[in-house]
Design a protein around this motif. Structure first.
Motif, PDB file in Angstrom:
ATOM      1  N   HIS A  26       0.809  -1.377   0.027  1.00  0.00           N
ATOM      2  CA  HIS A  26       0.107  -0.053  -0.051  1.00  0.00           C
ATOM      3  C   HIS A  26       0.930   1.378  -0.025  1.00  0.00           C
ATOM      4  CE1 HIS A  26      -3.243   2.686   2.217  1.00  0.00           C
ATOM      5  NE2 HIS A  26      -3.124   2.933   0.852  1.00  0.00           N
ATOM      6  N   ILE A  27       0.704   1.893  -0.914  1.00  0.00           N
ATOM      7  CA  ILE A  27       1.673   3.255  -1.218  1.00  0.00           C
ATOM      8  C   ILE A  27       0.817   4.373  -1.233  1.00  0.00           C
ATOM      9  CG2 ILE A  27       3.511   4.178  -2.688  1.00  0.00           C
ATOM     10  CD1 ILE A  27       3.944   1.269  -3.988  1.00  0.00           C
ATOM     11  N   VAL A  28       1.464   5.501  -0.455  1.00  0.00           N
ATOM     12  CA  VAL A  28       0.623   6.832  -0.505  1.00  0.00           C
ATOM     13  C   VAL A  28       1.792   7.850  -0.793  1.00  0.00           C
ATOM     14  CG1 VAL A  28      -0.835   8.323   0.850  1.00  0.00           C
ATOM     15  CG2 VAL A  28      -0.802   5.876   1.159  1.00  0.00           C
ATOM     16  N   TRP A  29       1.487   8.645  -1.564  1.00  0.00           N
ATOM     17  CA  TRP A  29       2.369   9.816  -1.532  1.00  0.00           C
ATOM     18  C   TRP A  29       1.470  11.245  -1.726  1.00  0.00           C
ATOM     19  CZ3 TRP A  29       2.495   6.481  -5.681  1.00  0.00           C
ATOM     20  CH2 TRP A  29       2.212   7.116  -6.763  1.00  0.00           C
ATOM     21  N   CYS A  30       2.127  12.443  -1.511  1.00  0.00           N
ATOM     22  CA  CYS A  30       1.399  13.650  -1.353  1.00  0.00           C
ATOM     23  C   CYS A  30       2.052  14.692  -2.532  1.00  0.00           C
ATOM     24  CB  CYS A  30       1.384  14.265  -0.156  1.00  0.00           C
ATOM     25  SG  CYS A  30       0.724  13.191   1.186  1.00  0.00           S
ATOM     26  N   THR A  31       1.013  15.501  -3.027  1.00  0.00           N
ATOM     27  CA  THR A  31       1.623  16.632  -3.782  1.00  0.00           C
ATOM     28  C   THR A  31       2.395  17.569  -2.788  1.00  0.00           C
ATOM     29  OG1 THR A  31      -0.379  17.875  -3.310  1.00  0.00           O
ATOM     30  CG2 THR A  31      -0.493  16.457  -5.332  1.00  0.00           C
ATOM     31  N   LYS A  32       3.388  18.263  -3.376  1.00  0.00           N
ATOM     32  CA  LYS A  32       4.130  19.184  -2.660  1.00  0.00           C
ATOM     33  C   LYS A  32       3.151  20.280  -1.961  1.00  0.00           C
ATOM     34  CE  LYS A  32       8.316  20.727  -2.311  1.00  0.00           C
ATOM     35  NZ  LYS A  32       9.409  20.113  -1.651  1.00  0.00           N
ATOM     36  N   LEU A  73      -2.177   3.554  -3.762  1.00  0.00           N
ATOM     37  CA  LEU A  73      -2.014   2.503  -4.589  1.00  0.00           C
ATOM     38  C   LEU A  73      -1.937   1.172  -3.781  1.00  0.00           C
ATOM     39  CD1 LEU A  73       0.397   3.923  -7.207  1.00  0.00           C
ATOM     40  CD2 LEU A  73      -2.005   3.625  -7.506  1.00  0.00           C
ATOM     41  N   LEU A  74      -2.534   0.332  -4.162  1.00  0.00           N
ATOM     42  CA  LEU A  74      -2.212  -1.104  -3.787  1.00  0.00           C
ATOM     43  C   LEU A  74      -1.623  -1.984  -5.060  1.00  0.00           C
ATOM     44  CD1 LEU A  74      -2.281  -3.459  -1.782  1.00  0.00           C
ATOM     45  CD2 LEU A  74      -4.723  -3.920  -2.546  1.00  0.00           C
ATOM     46  N   ILE A  75      -0.373  -2.142  -4.672  1.00  0.00           N
ATOM     47  CA  ILE A  75       0.559  -2.877  -5.892  1.00  0.00           C
ATOM     48  C   ILE A  75       0.944  -4.006  -5.583  1.00  0.00           C
ATOM     49  CG2 ILE A  75       2.680  -2.395  -7.147  1.00  0.00           C
ATOM     50  CD1 ILE A  75       2.326   0.460  -6.962  1.00  0.00           C
ATOM     51  N   SER A  76       0.730  -5.038  -6.480  1.00  0.00           N
ATOM     52  CA  SER A  76       1.338  -6.347  -6.343  1.00  0.00           C
ATOM     53  C   SER A  76       2.409  -6.313  -7.362  1.00  0.00           C
ATOM     54  CB  SER A  76       0.355  -7.531  -6.782  1.00  0.00           C
ATOM     55  OG  SER A  76       0.790  -8.639  -6.838  1.00  0.00           O
ATOM     56  N   CYS A  77       3.784  -6.863  -6.902  1.00  0.00           N
ATOM     57  CA  CYS A  77       4.950  -6.970  -7.814  1.00  0.00           C
ATOM     58  C   CYS A  77       5.673  -8.059  -7.583  1.00  0.00           C
ATOM     59  CB  CYS A  77       5.499  -5.734  -7.627  1.00  0.00           C
ATOM     60  SG  CYS A  77       6.162  -5.690  -6.049  1.00  0.00           S
ATOM     61  N   ILE A 121       4.947   3.673   2.653  1.00  0.00           N
ATOM     62  CA  ILE A 121       4.824   2.242   2.088  1.00  0.00           C
ATOM     63  C   ILE A 121       4.683   1.142   3.012  1.00  0.00           C
ATOM     64  CG2 ILE A 121       7.216   1.921   1.756  1.00  0.00           C
ATOM     65  CD1 ILE A 121       6.724   0.428  -0.897  1.00  0.00           C
ATOM     66  N   VAL A 122       3.620   0.426   2.754  1.00  0.00           N
ATOM     67  CA  VAL A 122       3.298  -0.484   3.917  1.00  0.00           C
ATOM     68  C   VAL A 122       3.084  -1.933   3.147  1.00  0.00           C
ATOM     69  CG1 VAL A 122       1.453  -1.306   5.745  1.00  0.00           C
ATOM     70  CG2 VAL A 122       2.110   1.057   5.259  1.00  0.00           C
ATOM     71  N   THR A 123       3.871  -3.004   3.706  1.00  0.00           N
ATOM     72  CA  THR A 123       3.396  -4.382   3.370  1.00  0.00           C
ATOM     73  C   THR A 123       2.026  -4.607   3.634  1.00  0.00           C
ATOM     74  OG1 THR A 123       4.482  -5.383   5.190  1.00  0.00           O
ATOM     75  CG2 THR A 123       5.735  -5.012   3.145  1.00  0.00           C
ATOM     76  N   VAL A 124       1.433  -5.468   2.677  1.00  0.00           N
ATOM     77  CA  VAL A 124       0.110  -5.909   2.883  1.00  0.00           C
ATOM     78  C   VAL A 124       0.070  -7.297   2.893  1.00  0.00           C
ATOM     79  CG1 VAL A 124      -2.244  -5.793   1.722  1.00  0.00           C
ATOM     80  CG2 VAL A 124      -0.562  -3.872   1.715  1.00  0.00           C
ATOM     81  N   LYS A 129      -5.440  -7.533   2.975  1.00  0.00           N
ATOM     82  CA  LYS A 129      -5.237  -7.442   1.426  1.00  0.00           C
ATOM     83  C   LYS A 129      -6.753  -6.420   1.316  1.00  0.00           C
ATOM     84  CE  LYS A 129      -4.961  -8.603  -3.026  1.00  0.00           C
ATOM     85  NZ  LYS A 129      -4.992  -9.665  -4.091  1.00  0.00           N
ATOM     86  N   GLU A 130      -8.003  -7.093   1.772  1.00  0.00           N
ATOM     87  CA  GLU A 130      -9.288  -6.851   1.266  1.00  0.00           C
ATOM     88  C   GLU A 130      -9.533  -5.441   2.228  1.00  0.00           C
ATOM     89  OE1 GLU A 130     -12.657  -9.582   1.733  1.00  0.00           O
ATOM     90  OE2 GLU A 130     -11.363 -11.073   0.620  1.00  0.00           O
ATOM     91  N   MET A 131      -9.179  -5.484   3.546  1.00  0.00           N
ATOM     92  CA  MET A 131      -9.194  -4.122   4.082  1.00  0.00           C
ATOM     93  C   MET A 131      -8.567  -3.038   3.451  1.00  0.00           C
ATOM     94  SD  MET A 131      -8.732  -5.858   8.009  1.00  0.00           S
ATOM     95  CE  MET A 131      -7.958  -4.416   8.618  1.00  0.00           C
TER      96      MET A 131
END
Length: 143
Positions: A26-32, A73-77, A121-124, A129-131
């Protein structure tokens, strides 16, 4: 389901050559300066471009929401991806693309930077995952 929210569920396990994995972030980032510039269609353009980046770099965006001042974003990689490199790819490519396709953004942001340099960034896990998906999908309703 809201058509502005992307949800591309796949099997929880992915099979590579000689390995099996399930890695989500789970990734989060903000605008300046948390400027609310990601709206009025810019958010939809950003979502489409993020999906293109995911396809180009072979990772999967399982859930996504763009708020006026931040991105979820919730990303799988694959295991070969270094999370910090993935963040550089996402933030760097989107900033460049957004300034080319929406030059008006540069004038509304002090110093001409789109993104704040920090991120979360947080591991899921399979259990959470559903939460996380529900949390990301509910972001627009909260604002």
């Amino acid at each position: 389901m809201d058509k502005s929210v992307y949800d591309t569920r796949e099997n929880d396990l992915t099979y590579g050559r000689g390995y099996v994995y399930s890695i989500q972030y789970h990734i989060v980032w903000c605008t300046k300066y948390r400027k609310a510039v990601l709206r009025h269609g810019i958010d939809d353009d950003l979502k489409a471009y993020l999906m293109q980046i995911a396809a180009d770099y072979d990772f999967s965006i399982q859930a996504m929401e763009v708020m006026p001042d931040h991105v979820h974003l919730l990303i799988s990689c694959k295991p070969q991806f270094c999370p910090s490199n993935m963040i550089k790819i996402l933030k760097g490519n989107t900033a460049r693309w957004m300034f080319i396709h929406h030059p008006e953004l540069k004038s509304s942001l002090c110093g001409g930077h789109l993104w704040n340099p920090s991120y979360c960034i947080v591991t899921v896990s399979d259990r959470t995952k559903e939460m996380v998906e529900q949390y990301i999908h509910s972001q627009k309703a909260k604002s």
